[in-house]
Design a protein around this motif. Structure first.
Motif, PDB file in Angstrom:
ATOM      1  N   GLY A   1     -80.065 -16.115 -19.334  1.00  0.00           N
ATOM      2  CA  GLY A   1     -80.816 -17.369 -19.377  1.00  0.00           C
ATOM      3  C   GLY A   1     -80.188 -18.458 -18.547  1.00  0.00           C
ATOM      4  O   GLY A   1     -79.198 -18.265 -17.844  1.00  0.00           O
ATOM      5  N   GLY A   2     -80.792 -19.648 -18.648  1.00  0.00           N
ATOM      6  CA  GLY A   2     -80.414 -20.754 -17.781  1.00  0.00           C
ATOM      7  C   GLY A   2     -78.988 -21.210 -17.932  1.00  0.00           C
ATOM      8  O   GLY A   2     -78.358 -21.655 -16.974  1.00  0.00           O
ATOM      9  N   VAL A   3     -78.426 -21.101 -19.140  1.00  0.00           N
ATOM     10  CA  VAL A   3     -77.044 -21.520 -19.361  1.00  0.00           C
ATOM     11  C   VAL A   3     -76.065 -20.418 -18.952  1.00  0.00           C
ATOM     12  O   VAL A   3     -75.020 -20.686 -18.364  1.00  0.00           O
ATOM     13  CB  VAL A   3     -76.825 -21.922 -20.831  1.00  0.00           C
ATOM     14  CG1 VAL A   3     -75.369 -22.272 -21.093  1.00  0.00           C
ATOM     15  CG2 VAL A   3     -77.717 -23.103 -21.195  1.00  0.00           C
ATOM     16  N   GLY A   4     -76.390 -19.183 -19.249  1.00  0.00           N
ATOM     17  CA  GLY A   4     -75.474 -18.078 -18.983  1.00  0.00           C
ATOM     18  C   GLY A   4     -75.434 -17.612 -17.542  1.00  0.00           C
ATOM     19  O   GLY A   4     -74.385 -17.142 -17.060  1.00  0.00           O
ATOM     20  N   ASN A   5     -76.539 -17.727 -16.809  1.00  0.00           N
ATOM     21  CA  ASN A   5     -76.585 -17.171 -15.462  1.00  0.00           C
ATOM     22  C   ASN A   5     -75.629 -17.823 -14.467  1.00  0.00           C
ATOM     23  O   ASN A   5     -75.072 -17.122 -13.609  1.00  0.00           O
ATOM     24  CB  ASN A   5     -78.019 -17.222 -14.923  1.00  0.00           C
ATOM     25  CG  ASN A   5     -78.924 -16.186 -15.562  1.00  0.00           C
ATOM     26  OD1 ASN A   5     -78.459 -15.287 -16.248  1.00  0.00           O
ATOM     27  ND2 ASN A   5     -80.222 -16.314 -15.363  1.00  0.00           N
ATOM     28  N   PRO A   6     -75.399 -19.155 -14.501  1.00  0.00           N
ATOM     29  CA  PRO A   6     -74.423 -19.727 -13.555  1.00  0.00           C
ATOM     30  C   PRO A   6     -73.026 -19.128 -13.713  1.00  0.00           C
ATOM     31  O   PRO A   6     -72.305 -18.953 -12.712  1.00  0.00           O
ATOM     32  CB  PRO A   6     -74.440 -21.220 -13.896  1.00  0.00           C
ATOM     33  CG  PRO A   6     -75.811 -21.453 -14.421  1.00  0.00           C
ATOM     34  CD  PRO A   6     -76.134 -20.217 -15.215  1.00  0.00           C
ATOM     35  N   LEU A   7     -72.627 -18.803 -14.935  1.00  0.00           N
ATOM     36  CA  LEU A   7     -71.328 -18.174 -15.155  1.00  0.00           C
ATOM     37  C   LEU A   7     -71.292 -16.796 -14.507  1.00  0.00           C
ATOM     38  O   LEU A   7     -70.295 -16.416 -13.872  1.00  0.00           O
ATOM     39  CB  LEU A   7     -71.060 -18.070 -16.655  1.00  0.00           C
ATOM     40  CG  LEU A   7     -69.744 -17.423 -17.072  1.00  0.00           C
ATOM     41  CD1 LEU A   7     -68.559 -18.237 -16.571  1.00  0.00           C
ATOM     42  CD2 LEU A   7     -69.680 -17.278 -18.594  1.00  0.00           C
ATOM     43  N   ARG A   8     -72.381 -16.068 -14.640  1.00  0.00           N
ATOM     44  CA  ARG A   8     -72.443 -14.719 -14.070  1.00  0.00           C
ATOM     45  C   ARG A   8     -72.356 -14.750 -12.535  1.00  0.00           C
ATOM     46  O   ARG A   8     -71.619 -13.975 -11.935  1.00  0.00           O
ATOM     47  CB  ARG A   8     -73.758 -14.070 -14.511  1.00  0.00           C
ATOM     48  CG  ARG A   8     -74.047 -12.726 -13.900  1.00  0.00           C
ATOM     49  CD  ARG A   8     -73.535 -11.596 -14.737  1.00  0.00           C
ATOM     50  NE  ARG A   8     -73.896 -10.312 -14.153  1.00  0.00           N
ATOM     51  CZ  ARG A   8     -74.225  -9.242 -14.859  1.00  0.00           C
ATOM     52  NH1 ARG A   8     -74.241  -9.298 -16.160  1.00  0.00           N
ATOM     53  NH2 ARG A   8     -74.519  -8.116 -14.261  1.00  0.00           N
ATOM     54  N   VAL A   9     -73.083 -15.679 -11.927  1.00  0.00           N
ATOM     55  CA  VAL A   9     -73.056 -15.781 -10.458  1.00  0.00           C
ATOM     56  C   VAL A   9     -71.750 -16.410  -9.996  1.00  0.00           C
ATOM     57  O   VAL A   9     -71.145 -15.981  -9.009  1.00  0.00           O
ATOM     58  CB  VAL A   9     -74.269 -16.582  -9.953  1.00  0.00           C
ATOM     59  CG1 VAL A   9     -74.180 -16.821  -8.442  1.00  0.00           C
ATOM     60  CG2 VAL A   9     -75.572 -15.843 -10.286  1.00  0.00           C
TER      61      VAL A   9
ATOM     62  N   GLY B   1     -78.967 -16.043  -8.994  1.00  0.00           N
ATOM     63  CA  GLY B   1     -79.340 -16.268 -10.377  1.00  0.00           C
ATOM     64  C   GLY B   1     -80.504 -17.229 -10.494  1.00  0.00           C
ATOM     65  O   GLY B   1     -80.973 -17.790  -9.501  1.00  0.00           O
ATOM     66  N   ILE B   2     -80.954 -17.410 -11.728  1.00  0.00           N
ATOM     67  CA  ILE B   2     -82.015 -18.370 -12.038  1.00  0.00           C
ATOM     68  C   ILE B   2     -81.495 -19.266 -13.152  1.00  0.00           C
ATOM     69  O   ILE B   2     -80.958 -18.786 -14.157  1.00  0.00           O
ATOM     70  CB  ILE B   2     -83.305 -17.668 -12.494  1.00  0.00           C
ATOM     71  CG1 ILE B   2     -83.741 -16.613 -11.476  1.00  0.00           C
ATOM     72  CG2 ILE B   2     -84.426 -18.689 -12.707  1.00  0.00           C
ATOM     73  CD1 ILE B   2     -84.927 -15.766 -11.931  1.00  0.00           C
ATOM     74  N   SER B   3     -81.630 -20.573 -12.966  1.00  0.00           N
ATOM     75  CA  SER B   3     -81.168 -21.513 -13.975  1.00  0.00           C
ATOM     76  C   SER B   3     -81.945 -22.813 -13.806  1.00  0.00           C
ATOM     77  O   SER B   3     -83.063 -22.806 -13.269  1.00  0.00           O
ATOM     78  CB  SER B   3     -79.659 -21.740 -13.853  1.00  0.00           C
ATOM     79  OG  SER B   3     -79.179 -22.536 -14.921  1.00  0.00           O
ATOM     80  N   TYR B   4     -81.339 -23.901 -14.245  1.00  0.00           N
ATOM     81  CA  TYR B   4     -81.934 -25.227 -14.141  1.00  0.00           C
ATOM     82  C   TYR B   4     -80.911 -26.194 -13.546  1.00  0.00           C
ATOM     83  O   TYR B   4     -79.703 -26.017 -13.718  1.00  0.00           O
ATOM     84  CB  TYR B   4     -82.385 -25.723 -15.514  1.00  0.00           C
ATOM     85  CG  TYR B   4     -83.462 -24.872 -16.133  1.00  0.00           C
ATOM     86  CD1 TYR B   4     -84.795 -25.046 -15.791  1.00  0.00           C
ATOM     87  CD2 TYR B   4     -83.147 -23.868 -17.047  1.00  0.00           C
ATOM     88  CE1 TYR B   4     -85.794 -24.258 -16.348  1.00  0.00           C
ATOM     89  CE2 TYR B   4     -84.136 -23.075 -17.604  1.00  0.00           C
ATOM     90  CZ  TYR B   4     -85.459 -23.276 -17.254  1.00  0.00           C
ATOM     91  OH  TYR B   4     -86.439 -22.486 -17.800  1.00  0.00           O
TER      92      TYR B   4
ATOM     93  N   GLY C   1     -76.178 -18.743 -24.755  1.00  0.00           N
ATOM     94  CA  GLY C   1     -76.318 -18.907 -23.314  1.00  0.00           C
ATOM     95  C   GLY C   1     -77.735 -19.124 -22.846  1.00  0.00           C
ATOM     96  O   GLY C   1     -77.965 -19.320 -21.655  1.00  0.00           O
ATOM     97  N   SER C   2     -78.708 -19.113 -23.764  1.00  0.00           N
ATOM     98  CA  SER C   2     -80.105 -19.262 -23.366  1.00  0.00           C
ATOM     99  C   SER C   2     -80.504 -20.731 -23.321  1.00  0.00           C
ATOM    100  O   SER C   2     -79.912 -21.582 -23.995  1.00  0.00           O
ATOM    101  CB  SER C   2     -81.026 -18.521 -24.327  1.00  0.00           C
ATOM    102  OG  SER C   2     -81.015 -19.144 -25.598  1.00  0.00           O
ATOM    103  N   THR C   3     -81.536 -21.022 -22.534  1.00  0.00           N
ATOM    104  CA  THR C   3     -82.054 -22.382 -22.464  1.00  0.00           C
ATOM    105  C   THR C   3     -82.734 -22.770 -23.775  1.00  0.00           C
ATOM    106  O   THR C   3     -82.707 -23.943 -24.171  1.00  0.00           O
ATOM    107  CB  THR C   3     -83.046 -22.508 -21.297  1.00  0.00           C
ATOM    108  OG1 THR C   3     -82.465 -21.926 -20.139  1.00  0.00           O
ATOM    109  CG2 THR C   3     -83.362 -23.968 -21.006  1.00  0.00           C
ATOM    110  N   GLU C   4     -83.344 -21.800 -24.464  1.00  0.00           N
ATOM    111  CA  GLU C   4     -83.961 -22.087 -25.769  1.00  0.00           C
ATOM    112  C   GLU C   4     -82.928 -22.639 -26.740  1.00  0.00           C
ATOM    113  O   GLU C   4     -83.171 -23.631 -27.436  1.00  0.00           O
ATOM    114  CB  GLU C   4     -84.596 -20.813 -26.345  1.00  0.00           C
ATOM    115  CG  GLU C   4     -85.910 -20.412 -25.736  1.00  0.00           C
ATOM    116  CD  GLU C   4     -85.732 -19.595 -24.464  1.00  0.00           C
ATOM    117  OE1 GLU C   4     -86.743 -19.239 -23.846  1.00  0.00           O
ATOM    118  OE2 GLU C   4     -84.576 -19.312 -24.085  1.00  0.00           O
TER     119      GLU C   4
END
Length: 327
Positions: free
Chosen positions: A70-78, A86-89, A150-153
């Motif tokens: 999700g939006g919070v977790g993906n920046p860490l992964r990339v 990745g996809i985030s906000y 880690g999800s945006t929800e």
């Protein structure tokens, strides 16, 4: 006659050489992994379509898509190099780039934005005509389901509740519960009446939310107050979004909520030419994106460089400059 014969022979030789020359192969590139969202959400199928469009330029289908956190977790992964795109906000990307905050202890200054897509909105679905003010005042035993860690929800629901001075610990102390579930887990639990409140961060109108609200009489979507909306806009750069009346069953009035456009991003390690082709594949295939997800009906490629939160990757910037969208 002799000159004519020589000319004919030369023409045949040139033609034969041309026919013998192999067609230029497509570009090659090492594997590029896009980390998206839940397979049942909107990010995954759109990312898969974009990967297909990008792969048309390359030998060996190098671009692949995997479900993400999700939006919070993906920046860490990339940022840590586990995935390439990745996809985030925008707010999360900025926090990840800066580091030293509650979401990202480590800084990832190499993060760069590629393209802004459609805006997703917070949907809080509740059983009955209940407001956040009611929850704060009456302290019900609310059985709640939100997104996984880690999800945006999870992030947005926590922030909205915090604005009303409510924490997850409060909900549990009142006899309720908070479960962290993926999209299908929340949907199934709602349909089975296991939960009184669930939330999603999704583009309206959402067929999934229509199904949820149709499955239980009395379901409503909660509005947030103008003061809370303003706070979230100021604190996180979110957008105030109005879901028009009658968008969903049992929604006679407009719903005021918040949302953000989702953003494709990478790091400076991903080469400029690939990012250029990735950006071009998105911008020049709007019809294919509309066919994949109806939310793109109101989206225009000319806005891809807006609301990204962080600076552009040079490959994306090159494409936007060519189109005259940025200087």
């Amino acid at each position: 006659m002799q000159n004519l014969l020589k000319s004919t022979v030369a023409t045949i030789a040139i033609t034969a050489a041309a026919l013998a020359t192999p067609v230029m192969a497509q570009q090659s590139h090492e594997g590029v992994e896009i980390i998206s969202g839940s397979p049942t959400g909107g990010w995954y199928p759109v990312a898969s379509q974009i990967a297909e469009l990008v792969n048309a330029n390359y030998d060996g289908q190098p671009t692949s898509v995997v479900p993400g956190a999700g939006g919070v977790g993906n920046p860490l992964r990339v940022g840590t190099g586990q995935s390439d795109i990745g996809i985030s906000y925008g707010p999360f990307l900025l926090l990840a780039q800066q580091g030293n905050n509650d979401l990202y202890a480590e800084a990832f200054p190499q993060l760069r934005a590629i393209a802004g897509m459609t805006a997703n909105a917070l949907h809080v679905v509740v059983d009955g005509d209940v407001t956040f003010e009611d929850i704060a005042a009456n302290q019900p035993a609310l059985q709640t389901a939100t997104g996984p860690t880690g999800s945006t929800e999870l992030f947005t629901l926590e922030e909205v509740l915090a604005a009303y001075d409510i924490t997850f610990a409060d909900i549990e102390s009142w006899g309720g519960s908070v479960e962290l579930l993926n999209t299908s887990g929340r949907s199934d639990g709602w349909s089975n009446r296991q939960f009184d409140l669930v939330n999603f961060f999704i583009n309206p109108p959402s067929a999934q939310v229509v199904q949820l609200m149709s499955a239980r009489d009395g379901s409503t979507i909660m509005s947030i107050s103008p003061e809370v909306s303003e706070q979230l806009v100021n604190d996180w750069g979110m957008l105030e979004i109005v879901i028009p009346a009658e968008t969903y069953p049992n929604q006679p009035e407009d719903v005021i909520t918040v949302g953000m456009p989702y953003v494709y991003f990478a790091t400076t390690d991903l080469d400029e030419d690939f990012v250029y082709n990735f950006t071009r594949a998105i911008a020049e295939n709007r019809d294919r994106l509309i066919a994949t997800h109806a939310s793109f009906e109101g989206w225009q490629p000319e806005t891809m460089h807006q609301g990204l939160g962080i600076e552009l990757h040079e490959g994306a910037a090159r494409y936007y400059r060519e189109q005259g969208w940025i200087e």
